[in-house]
Design a protein around this motif. Sequence first.
Motif, PDB file in Angstrom:
ATOM      1  N   ALA A 124       0.827  -1.211   0.000  1.00 45.12           N
ATOM      2  CA  ALA A 124       0.000   0.000   0.000  1.00 45.12           C
ATOM      3  C   ALA A 124       0.855   1.253   0.000  1.00 45.12           C
ATOM      4  O   ALA A 124       0.537   2.239  -0.690  1.00 45.12           O
ATOM      5  CB  ALA A 124      -0.940  -0.013   1.206  1.00 45.12           C
ATOM      6  N   GLU A 152       0.594   3.880  -3.166  1.00 46.78           N
ATOM      7  CA  GLU A 152      -0.287   4.992  -2.829  1.00 46.78           C
ATOM      8  C   GLU A 152      -0.181   6.142  -3.829  1.00 46.78           C
ATOM      9  O   GLU A 152      -1.118   6.945  -3.945  1.00 46.78           O
ATOM     10  CB  GLU A 152      -0.006   5.491  -1.411  1.00 46.78           C
ATOM     11  CG  GLU A 152       1.371   6.091  -1.193  1.00 46.78           C
ATOM     12  CD  GLU A 152       1.571   6.521   0.247  1.00 46.78           C
ATOM     13  OE1 GLU A 152       0.578   6.492   1.010  1.00 46.78           O
ATOM     14  OE2 GLU A 152       2.710   6.885   0.615  1.00 46.78           O
ATOM     15  N   GLY A 182      -3.847   5.028  -3.063  1.00 45.45           N
ATOM     16  CA  GLY A 182      -4.146   5.314  -1.660  1.00 45.45           C
ATOM     17  C   GLY A 182      -5.621   5.444  -1.360  1.00 45.45           C
ATOM     18  O   GLY A 182      -5.999   5.898  -0.261  1.00 45.45           O
TER      19      GLY A 182
END
Length: 210
Positions: free
Chosen positions: A90, A94, A209
């Motif tokens: 992640a 993002e 994100g």
Amino acid sequence: MSPLPTRMANRWERRRALMLPPGQGQLYWHVLLGDDPDARAIVQEAHDRLAGLPGLDLVPHSFIHLTTFIAGYSHEITGHQVNVMAEEAAVQLERVEPITVTLGRVLYHPEAVVLEARPAERLRPLLEAAKSATRAATGRDGVLAHDVWIPHVTVAYSNADGPAAPIINALGKRLPDREVTIRSLHIVNQDGPETVWDWRLLAEVRLGGS
């Protein structure tokens, strides 16, 4: 996956020694596309053209996917490590906006019929994030599903030995292009033999994100 094969091969027989029993699985980084209408539409068109031909297992719509990377065996990766993998990916993704790729070109392998996802370079951030996150969480390198990474969506697997010409003649080298926008990368536990499609989603990493 080129040049064109002259013969198809029984994928499941070739991979029998690699088949895992129920209760044992492998963790894959997949892009799951079963809910994408354009991905479903082009796979259905391929299935329609292949309908009635022997020796093929068509991929169910709910399991349409683009394989990115194999993290390892499920019994070697803890739930905590899965969470860390997802968190690490992640962070890396993002700033990567949703990725649009084109499906349309048909590629043939003795064990499978697939649609190439183009351009491949757009998908490179997904592969790099999966590799890096796997290493950070487990301390080990995962592996590619194939020797060379060619992003693709499989429409059918070969379940018998036989000539490739009837399949190639039915499907051809191209289908009308469809654009598919990828918004997430997923960690999936594929439990037991591939043929039973016993998949469990462990984590979803959203691009950008979001």
